[in-house]
Design an enzyme around this catalytic site. Structure first.
Site, PDB file in Angstrom:
ATOM      1  N   PHE A 293       4.898   0.572   0.640  1.00 50.15           N
ATOM      2  CA  PHE A 293       5.083   0.162  -0.751  1.00 50.15           C
ATOM      3  C   PHE A 293       3.717  -0.216  -1.290  1.00 50.15           C
ATOM      4  O   PHE A 293       3.064  -1.118  -0.768  1.00 50.15           O
ATOM      5  CB  PHE A 293       6.015  -1.056  -0.853  1.00 50.15           C
ATOM      6  CG  PHE A 293       6.144  -1.614  -2.257  1.00 50.15           C
ATOM      7  CD1 PHE A 293       7.303  -1.421  -2.987  1.00 50.15           C
ATOM      8  CD2 PHE A 293       5.108  -2.327  -2.854  1.00 50.15           C
ATOM      9  CE1 PHE A 293       7.432  -1.931  -4.284  1.00 50.15           C
ATOM     10  CE2 PHE A 293       5.215  -2.836  -4.147  1.00 50.15           C
ATOM     11  CZ  PHE A 293       6.377  -2.634  -4.857  1.00 50.15           C
ATOM     12  N   GLU A 294       3.295   0.473  -2.334  1.00 47.35           N
ATOM     13  CA  GLU A 294       2.113   0.034  -3.052  1.00 47.35           C
ATOM     14  C   GLU A 294       2.159   0.592  -4.471  1.00 47.35           C
ATOM     15  O   GLU A 294       2.564   1.738  -4.691  1.00 47.35           O
ATOM     16  CB  GLU A 294       0.802   0.423  -2.346  1.00 47.35           C
ATOM     17  CG  GLU A 294       0.605   1.881  -2.043  1.00 47.35           C
ATOM     18  CD  GLU A 294      -0.678   2.134  -1.232  1.00 47.35           C
ATOM     19  OE1 GLU A 294      -1.290   1.176  -0.714  1.00 47.35           O
ATOM     20  OE2 GLU A 294      -1.065   3.325  -1.109  1.00 47.35           O
ATOM     21  N   ILE A 295       1.822  -0.259  -5.408  1.00 51.04           N
ATOM     22  CA  ILE A 295       1.671   0.135  -6.806  1.00 51.04           C
ATOM     23  C   ILE A 295       0.201  -0.106  -7.116  1.00 51.04           C
ATOM     24  O   ILE A 295      -0.266  -1.245  -7.026  1.00 51.04           O
ATOM     25  CB  ILE A 295       2.582  -0.679  -7.731  1.00 51.04           C
ATOM     26  CG1 ILE A 295       4.049  -0.489  -7.334  1.00 51.04           C
ATOM     27  CG2 ILE A 295       2.360  -0.277  -9.192  1.00 51.04           C
ATOM     28  CD1 ILE A 295       5.025  -1.369  -8.103  1.00 51.04           C
TER      29      ILE A 295
END
Length: 396
Positions: A293-295
């Protein structure tokens, strides 16, 4: 008459002060010590047990058709949902898509961009298109970005892999896993299909999203000048990255000017909480953002500091001779070369990648246990590195 009025005034002020102090004493400790986004000297309870709301305004929301899928003048910005996936992972991917569409993207309709080292099947395309109203793109990774680099010695790789196997390191002998980590570390954002985008939200097969998100996360990143957003913060396996920090120190010695004055260096080098990790990783705490998960803002990866850092690591060969993952590489790059105030914990996004969770206390969340970090063996809780992040950087 003046004296009684003065006494009444003093009594009122005293009562208000008393009430204020009681509120400060009785509210949950982490809220008292960390709002807004402050540091937490010691994490005595999981902050996710405390009520969680949305991040600070301004926040962009659905208003009429401003995020409609076919609106050429929509409020969407230059961003995409990004997935590296194989054809055979279709079933697991569909589950991830359904979760994220149900909790967020069915409202905002950002495009999906899928990557594979081989062409996608027609079945894959048909079934993924059926899960979203948004645009969908299917891209093949150039062979020069996926193949093992020419400077990697095959014999040395096989010897190193055998050593890692003896230490029971997962994926010890898998070339494809190393190719994936290398691509995710420093090559994905170079793909021609991503040049029109600045931001991305990385999604993997077989993950879960639990909370309704009613604001545009990409607009949040842009409006609040954030570079990177995460949910889970972990310790890594030292044996898989024992040479990563020495290689990083070599780079820092050659380019000391690239280290940001408000870096997260203390988080990267902490030796107090798990000293054996720091010792076995040769000075690196092994703390990292779990990058499934990475934005993030690709301007950082494309920038001078990180580009030079990745090229240095790539030439060192540790993606293949050890098993350097994109999570520690991204995290060290961010921790050294970016202002740590631009790194954001998305505490309000409920998320699971087996076996770890981010599960906030919010009426918008369903399907996860508030405050649970792992549903596996109890020792997995020791892998939580959020306490160090909150201690050195904060909860913003």
């Amino acid at each position: 008459m003046a004296i009684p009025r003065l006494i009444r005034l003093l009594a009122t002020v005293s009562a208000l002060i008393f009430l204020y102090l009681m509120v400060q004493i009785l509210q949950p400790e982490s809220l008292v010590r960390t709002n807004p986004g402050g540091k937490l000297k010691e994490m005595t309870r999981d902050p996710n047990l405390d009520p969680t709301g949305e991040p600070a305004e301004p926040l962009w929301r659905v208003d009429g058709d401003n995020y409609a899928p076919n609106n050429p003048n929509s409020s969407r910005i230059d961003a995409t949902l990004l997935v590296l996936v194989r054809n055979e992972e279709l079933g697991q991917l569909l589950q991830s898509m359904r979760d994220l569409e149900a909790t967020w993207n069915s409202k905002f309709n950002y495009p999906w961009t899928f990557f594979n080292d081989v062409p996608f099947t027609e079945e894959f395309k048909r079934k993924t298109r059926a899960e979203t109203k948004a645009e969908v793109y299917y891209e093949t990774i150039p062979s020069e970005h996926w193949e093992v680099p020419s400077w990697i010695n095959k014999d040395l790789f096989e010897e190193s892999a055998a050593v890692l196997k003896e230490k029971n390191i997962p994926y010890a002998g898998m070339v494809s896993y190393r190719q994936m980590c290398r691509w995710n570390s420093g090559l994905f954002y170079q793909h021609p299909a991503l040049q029109k985008y600045r931001y991305y939200w990385r999604v993997e097969p077989n993950v879960h999203f639990f909370c309704q998100i009613d604001y545009d996360v990409f607009r949040y990143m842009s409006d609040h000048n954030k570079t990177y957003g995460f949910t889970i913060n972990l310790y890594d396996e030292p044996a898989s990255i024992s040479g990563l920090w020495p290689a990083t120190q070599k780079f820092m010695a050659e380019h000391p000017d690239l280290v940001h004055p408000n870096s997260a260096l203390d988080w990267l080098m902490d030796s107090a909480r798990r000293p054996e990790h720091n010792r076995n990783a040769n000075g690196y705490s092994t703390c990292h953002f779990w990058s499934n998960f990475e934005i993030a803002d690709m301007s950082f990866w494309r920038g001078d500091a990180y580009s030079r850092y990745f090229e240095h690591l790539d030439r060192e060969g540790g993606f293949f001779y050890e098993r350097w993952g994109d999570a520690p590489v991204h995290s060290i790059g961010l921790g050294l070369f970016e202002d740590s105030s631009k790194l954001h914990w998305f505490r309000d996004i409920g998320y699971q990648h087996i076996p770890y969770f981010n599960c906030p206390n919010s009426p918008k969340c369903r399907g996860c246990v508030t405050g649970r970090f792992s549903d596996g063996e109890a020792w997995l809780n020791d892998n939580d590195c959020r306490p160090n992040w909150f201690k050195y950087v904060g909860m913003g």
